[in-house]
Every structure is written in structure tokens, then in C-alpha cells.
Design a protein around this motif. Sequence first.
Motif, mmCIF file in Angstrom:
data_model
loop_
_atom_site.group_PDB
_atom_site.id
_atom_site.type_symbol
_atom_site.label_atom_id
_atom_site.label_comp_id
_atom_site.label_asym_id
_atom_site.label_seq_id
_atom_site.Cartn_x
_atom_site.Cartn_y
_atom_site.Cartn_z
ATOM 1 N N ALA A 1 52.465 -92.941 -6.150
ATOM 2 C CA ALA A 1 51.611 -92.073 -6.969
ATOM 3 C C ALA A 1 51.421 -92.630 -8.373
ATOM 4 C CB ALA A 1 52.210 -90.665 -7.029
ATOM 5 N N ILE A 2 52.503 -93.072 -9.008
ATOM 6 C CA ILE A 2 52.391 -93.532 -10.394
ATOM 7 C C ILE A 2 51.655 -94.861 -10.475
ATOM 8 C CG2 ILE A 2 54.550 -94.861 -10.591
ATOM 9 C CD1 ILE A 2 54.965 -93.411 -13.299
ATOM 10 N N THR A 3 51.801 -95.707 -9.437
ATOM 11 C CA THR A 3 51.039 -96.958 -9.409
ATOM 12 C C THR A 3 49.554 -96.677 -9.245
ATOM 13 O OG1 THR A 3 52.926 -98.140 -8.438
ATOM 14 C CG2 THR A 3 50.758 -99.177 -8.245
ATOM 15 N N ALA A 4 49.217 -95.751 -8.342
ATOM 16 C CA ALA A 4 47.815 -95.398 -8.133
ATOM 17 C C ALA A 4 47.204 -94.823 -9.409
ATOM 18 C CB ALA A 4 47.698 -94.391 -6.990
ATOM 19 N N ILE A 5 47.954 -93.977 -10.093
ATOM 20 C CA ILE A 5 47.450 -93.380 -11.337
ATOM 21 C C ILE A 5 47.271 -94.446 -12.410
ATOM 22 C CG2 ILE A 5 48.042 -91.814 -13.220
ATOM 23 C CD1 ILE A 5 49.443 -90.053 -11.110
ATOM 24 N N GLY A 6 48.238 -95.370 -12.509
ATOM 25 C CA GLY A 6 48.145 -96.435 -13.512
ATOM 26 C C GLY A 6 46.943 -97.335 -13.296
ATOM 27 N N VAL A 7 46.728 -97.748 -12.045
ATOM 28 C CA VAL A 7 45.570 -98.597 -11.739
ATOM 29 C C VAL A 7 44.276 -97.828 -11.974
ATOM 30 C CG1 VAL A 7 44.361 -99.847 -9.913
ATOM 31 C CG2 VAL A 7 46.851 -100.023 -10.103
ATOM 32 N N ALA A 8 44.240 -96.561 -11.553
ATOM 33 C CA ALA A 8 43.033 -95.758 -11.732
ATOM 34 C C ALA A 8 42.710 -95.576 -13.218
ATOM 35 C CB ALA A 8 43.206 -94.395 -11.057
ATOM 36 N N ALA A 9 43.735 -95.347 -14.026
ATOM 37 C CA ALA A 9 43.513 -95.179 -15.469
ATOM 38 C C ALA A 9 42.966 -96.459 -16.087
ATOM 39 C CB ALA A 9 44.822 -94.769 -16.147
ATOM 40 N N ALA A 10 43.538 -97.594 -15.682
ATOM 41 C CA ALA A 10 43.051 -98.875 -16.211
ATOM 42 C C ALA A 10 41.604 -99.116 -15.773
ATOM 43 C CB ALA A 10 43.958 -100.009 -15.730
ATOM 44 N N ALA A 11 41.308 -98.831 -14.504
ATOM 45 C CA ALA A 11 39.951 -99.061 -13.993
ATOM 46 C C ALA A 11 38.934 -98.166 -14.697
ATOM 47 C CB ALA A 11 39.919 -98.806 -12.490
ATOM 48 N N HIS A 12 39.328 -96.943 -15.025
ATOM 49 C CA HIS A 12 38.389 -95.993 -15.642
ATOM 50 C C HIS A 12 38.229 -96.241 -17.142
ATOM 51 C CE1 HIS A 12 36.189 -92.339 -16.414
ATOM 52 N NE2 HIS A 12 37.134 -91.899 -17.240
ATOM 53 N N PHE A 13 39.339 -96.317 -17.859
ATOM 54 C CA PHE A 13 39.264 -96.372 -19.320
ATOM 55 C C PHE A 13 39.015 -97.784 -19.856
ATOM 56 C CE2 PHE A 13 41.853 -92.504 -18.600
ATOM 57 C CZ PHE A 13 41.044 -91.595 -19.260
ATOM 58 N N ILE A 14 39.447 -98.803 -19.124
ATOM 59 C CA ILE A 14 39.272 -100.173 -19.613
ATOM 60 C C ILE A 14 38.043 -100.842 -19.011
ATOM 61 C CG2 ILE A 14 40.330 -102.466 -19.760
ATOM 62 C CD1 ILE A 14 43.071 -101.138 -19.752
ATOM 63 N N PHE A 15 37.841 -100.639 -17.697
ATOM 64 C CA PHE A 15 36.776 -101.375 -17.007
ATOM 65 C C PHE A 15 35.573 -100.506 -16.650
ATOM 66 C CE2 PHE A 15 40.784 -103.598 -16.136
ATOM 67 C CZ PHE A 15 40.464 -104.855 -16.648
ATOM 68 N N GLY A 16 35.594 -99.228 -17.025
ATOM 69 C CA GLY A 16 34.403 -98.400 -16.926
ATOM 70 C C GLY A 16 34.064 -97.866 -15.545
ATOM 71 N N PHE A 17 34.996 -97.823 -14.625
ATOM 72 C CA PHE A 17 34.738 -97.226 -13.315
ATOM 73 C C PHE A 17 34.604 -95.712 -13.461
ATOM 74 C CE2 PHE A 17 36.306 -101.286 -12.122
ATOM 75 C CZ PHE A 17 35.938 -101.527 -10.803
ATOM 76 N N ASP A 18 33.765 -95.101 -12.602
ATOM 77 C CA ASP A 18 33.761 -93.641 -12.602
ATOM 78 C C ASP A 18 35.066 -93.140 -11.994
ATOM 79 O OD1 ASP A 18 33.462 -92.878 -9.639
ATOM 80 O OD2 ASP A 18 31.747 -94.205 -9.889
ATOM 81 N N VAL A 19 35.371 -91.874 -12.210
ATOM 82 C CA VAL A 19 36.692 -91.348 -11.868
ATOM 83 C C VAL A 19 37.010 -91.513 -10.382
ATOM 84 C CG1 VAL A 19 38.119 -89.266 -11.798
ATOM 85 C CG2 VAL A 19 36.682 -89.707 -13.788
ATOM 86 N N ARG A 20 36.055 -91.148 -9.520
ATOM 87 C CA ARG A 20 36.346 -91.199 -8.078
ATOM 88 C C ARG A 20 36.581 -92.636 -7.615
ATOM 89 N NH1 ARG A 20 33.329 -90.654 -2.785
ATOM 90 N NH2 ARG A 20 34.837 -89.641 -1.404
ATOM 91 N N LEU A 21 35.761 -93.565 -8.060
ATOM 92 C CA LEU A 21 35.921 -94.956 -7.653
ATOM 93 C C LEU A 21 37.221 -95.538 -8.202
ATOM 94 C CD1 LEU A 21 34.148 -96.759 -5.900
ATOM 95 C CD2 LEU A 21 33.249 -97.797 -7.988
ATOM 96 N N ALA A 22 37.598 -95.128 -9.407
ATOM 97 C CA ALA A 22 38.861 -95.584 -9.994
ATOM 98 C C ALA A 22 40.052 -95.075 -9.184
ATOM 99 C CB ALA A 22 38.960 -95.123 -11.443
ATOM 100 N N LEU A 23 39.994 -93.809 -8.764
ATOM 101 C CA LEU A 23 41.083 -93.255 -7.950
ATOM 102 C C LEU A 23 41.188 -93.966 -6.608
ATOM 103 C CD1 LEU A 23 40.653 -89.430 -8.651
ATOM 104 C CD2 LEU A 23 42.567 -90.888 -9.382
ATOM 105 N N LEU A 24 40.057 -94.272 -5.986
ATOM 106 C CA LEU A 24 40.069 -94.982 -4.711
ATOM 107 C C LEU A 24 40.669 -96.377 -4.871
ATOM 108 C CD1 LEU A 24 36.561 -93.984 -3.273
ATOM 109 C CD2 LEU A 24 38.797 -93.133 -2.543
ATOM 110 N N LEU A 25 40.311 -97.067 -5.951
ATOM 111 C CA LEU A 25 40.875 -98.389 -6.196
ATOM 112 C C LEU A 25 42.382 -98.294 -6.451
ATOM 113 C CD1 LEU A 25 40.416 -101.422 -6.624
ATOM 114 C CD2 LEU A 25 39.934 -100.933 -9.036
ATOM 115 N N GLY A 26 42.803 -97.279 -7.200
ATOM 116 C CA GLY A 26 44.238 -97.095 -7.451
ATOM 117 C C GLY A 26 45.010 -96.830 -6.181
ATOM 118 N N ALA A 27 44.453 -95.979 -5.310
ATOM 119 C CA ALA A 27 45.123 -95.694 -4.039
ATOM 120 C C ALA A 27 45.201 -96.937 -3.169
ATOM 121 C CB ALA A 27 44.382 -94.577 -3.299
ATOM 122 N N ALA A 28 44.152 -97.759 -3.176
ATOM 123 C CA ALA A 28 44.128 -98.960 -2.343
ATOM 124 C C ALA A 28 45.159 -99.981 -2.783
ATOM 125 C CB ALA A 28 42.732 -99.582 -2.373
ATOM 126 N N LEU A 29 45.422 -100.055 -4.079
ATOM 127 C CA LEU A 29 46.333 -101.083 -4.596
ATOM 128 C C LEU A 29 47.741 -100.562 -4.840
ATOM 129 C CD1 LEU A 29 43.936 -102.871 -7.123
ATOM 130 C CD2 LEU A 29 44.709 -103.697 -4.887
#
Length: 518
Positions: A132-160
Motif C-alpha cells: 500500500a505505501i509503495t503504491a501511494i508513494g509511486v502514485a504521489a510521485a506520478a501525480h505531483f511530479i510528472f503530472g499524471f491524473d489521479v486515476r492513472l497515477a494510482l494505477l501506475l502505483g498499484a502496478a509497480l
Amino acid sequence: MPGSLVGVDSTTDDGGTRERPAKSTTPWARRMSGGPQLAFEILLVSLAVVTAVFSNRLSALIRVPAPALFLIVAAVAAKLFPAVSALPRSTAEGLVTIALVFILFDGGMHVGWRRFRASVGAITWLGLAGTAITAIGVAAAAHFIFGFDVRLALLLGAALSPTDPAMVFSVLGKREITGRTGTILEGESGANDPVGIALMVSLLAATGAGANAVASGVGEFLLQMLVGAAIGVVGGWGLAKLMRHISLPNEALYSVRTIACATLIYGAATLLHGSGFLAVLLAGILVGDAHAPFKREIQRFSAGIASLAEIAVFSILGLSISLDVVVQPSVLWTGLGIAALLIFVIRPVFVGLLLIPIRLRLGERAFVLWAGLKGAVPILLGMFILDAKVPGAQRVFAIIFIVVFVSVVLQGALVPLFAQLFGVPVRVAEPEPWASGLRFRERPEGLHEFIVQTGSAADGSTVDSMRLGDGGWISLIRRDGKLLQVRGSTRFVAGDVVLALGDDGADLGRLFRGSVEA
């Protein structure tokens, strides 16, 4: 007549026709006669399997896991020869799913119930909270740093979020991580794989927005976990009983039956809306320590299938990816950035905090954090995103490719060095191609096999000084692949394989295992 084996060939002197046998042109007949296309397909598959087997020798030399080599070769082949990448996405996803079933079942058997029970708290904690914390960390980085929308960032976090220590053991080659470090690494990987998959399924299944979407996702996740765990426990218990009590006419069928039952457990759990992957993992853990006929043959067969399955997954990823998308600057630099954050910030910091209550030495903690390699599961989860036709899915899949590649090559190359620097307990497991022993129709009662663990009561003690209890004695000691004569003055050392006779295997086991797994 279509498909006829008789054809009109020429005209006779009197103006009639003379018939002669004609070659069949039907696809079925060509296949039955060994058509060149079928022969070519068989040749390619056979070459791929043989290459996969021999690739482990190259992998041991360059310290890069064999699956990573196949990832590179497959991606380049798909670029140079587009015809080889024509595998339908549904077929690719099905093949990866089957491969992952084999990988998780074999991983569960390798951990076994005894090792899992000794570290169940740490494994469960890292499997759930760590994912859970890894998925949240990746999702936060994808959203706030790389500009992904929230849903796509969460999907990327879950995948990694899931890890794959199978890659670690591939890099280590003949060396095996022992003690709690090895158990936690394997257990964490086994636990976070089904958790990551269930998390992805929940995110894709969530509908609506706000609280409704959250409630829908949480409900789906809990259902997957609870049903999967129940089916896994029942299925594993039943499979252990089946292995022990139902005999077969051919010893080769025992391995086939076990693997078939593993896929059966997966299918049953999935049809009941549970996590089939969690069910397979738990079933493997429950049968891992079960005493059953031809158990070693089953384990070797399962390990071989799992090794080929891992390579197959990476090959399919390579064939499925478009290098043209990967090398786009916006994709490449995003993937490299997320890989760097995951390796050097998210896992060391966030997962490192979760390791605080777990009893490990500082070096072992550092090694566990570094050895969180990415592998087969992110590939499958990326295919889930593609299959769901989420906007931006191709970009996400390419980023997953980059992160997996960087993780395997960079982290994987340094795993042996870090194991040595951090003082992680490692033992060399040399191949032992020759065997000499006895087989029995019934399980030999009172016969036990142990491996002397570092720090146990047996480590450094002589045979005479061991308190084996009434009726207990040492029958055989094997060290470095060689047989030792058992004398009273023979001194045990860590790593010795001991064959002992005694009425109470648990008491004997405590002498050789000590508190290493506590």
C-alpha cells in the motif's frame, strides 16, 4: 471435390481422362503430414526453451537475471521483425497469468509452512502495508511530479508496488540467502503479488467518484483477499492430503497432478471472485513442508516450470512493448525518474519505516530494502491496464517496461555485492547431480533430515555432545556435497545436511535450527 486425394491429370489417346493421386491441399492434411509452417513453429519454440535453459550460464557471468536478457532480445526482435509481435493481447495476458500461477505456487512451496509461520507477522505486515505505501508513494510521485491524473497515477502505483525476489535468487546463482532475511524476502514477494493484483483489480472495477468509488474499491479488495485466503487454505490442506494418501501408477504423474491441482485452486478462487493468486500462494505454503511420496521430484519439477515461466513473462513483455514509445523523451525520462525515486527514495524511506518493528540486523534491513526488484507481476498488471483501455495506457505500459528493466539490471547487478557488504547470511548450494539412496513403499517413521543453521546448538558441537534423547542417533552427515563418516568426535558445522533417527522430530529439529528462524 474439395479435399479429394484424387485429381485429373492428363488426357488419354481416345480423348478420355486419366486420373492420378493428387497432393492434398487441405490445411488439416498439411498439418498431419508435418507441414513446413508447423515444423518452423516447433523449431522456434524449441530453440527458445533451449536458449532459456542455457541463458542461466550467461546470467551467472554478467550478474543480470536471465529473464532480463530475454526482455531485451524480445523487445529488439519485435522492433526488427514486427511479425513476431503479433501475439493477441488476450493470449499474452492468459500466458502471463498461467506463468504467474506456476511462479507463486513454487514460491509458496519454497517458503513452506514452518518458515512462513516463524515470520508470519513480518511477511503479512510488509505484504499489506508495504504494498500500500509503495503504491501511494509511486502514485504521489506520478501525480505531483510528472503530472499524471489521479486515476492513472494510482494505477501506475498499484502496478509497480509488488516485488520479485525470484530475480534476486536468479542473480545470486548458486548462493542462497538464509535465515530470516531470505524468509522475509521470499514471503514479502509472495504476499505483495496477490495484494498488488487485487489492488489493481479493485481500482479498475471501482466506478463513480468520491466516497462511492472508495467504498466500491475497498469492498472488492476485501472480497478478493478473504475468498482467496479461504480457498487457498482449504485447497492447500486438501492437496496435501491428496499427495500423501492417493497413489498413482506412474511416479512421473505425481508432479503433473500437483501442478494441475495448483491451477485448479487458482481457477476455483477466481470464479468465486477471490484472488486466485493468493489462493495458489497459500496452497504452495501449506504443501511446502508436507511429507509426501516423490516430494523432491515434485519440487524440482515445479522449480523448473517456474523458471521457464519467469523467462516467458519477460519475453512476452518484450514482444508486447513498442520501443518507439519507450524512447520518446517524455516517456523515457518519466520512466527513469520513477525508477530512481522507487529505488532510492520510496522503498528505502517508506518501506524502511515499516521494517523498524521487525527484528533484523542493520545490514539485513538494508539488503531487504535494496533487493525489492520488480518482475513478473508489474508486467501482468500493465496488461490489465491496457486491456481496460484506460486513456494513456500505452504510456503507462512503456513506463512499467522502463522501471522493470532498470530495477532488474541496476539493482540486480549489485545484489551479490551488497549481500557481501551487508553481511547477509548466504550459503553456497552447489549442484548435486549424483544420488545414492533407498526408496520405501511407506514413509519411514522416525527418519528426519535437517540442515545445521548458524548459531544452533549443533553448530560447532560434536556428535557425542549432542543430547539426542532416547533412541535418537545420527545416521548420515553430508558436507559440501560429500559424505562424512559419523563418529563421536565428528563436529557439525553450519550448512551440514544431517539425516537423523528419533521418535520426536520436533525436539531434534530444535538442536539443528536453533533460534535462527524465531
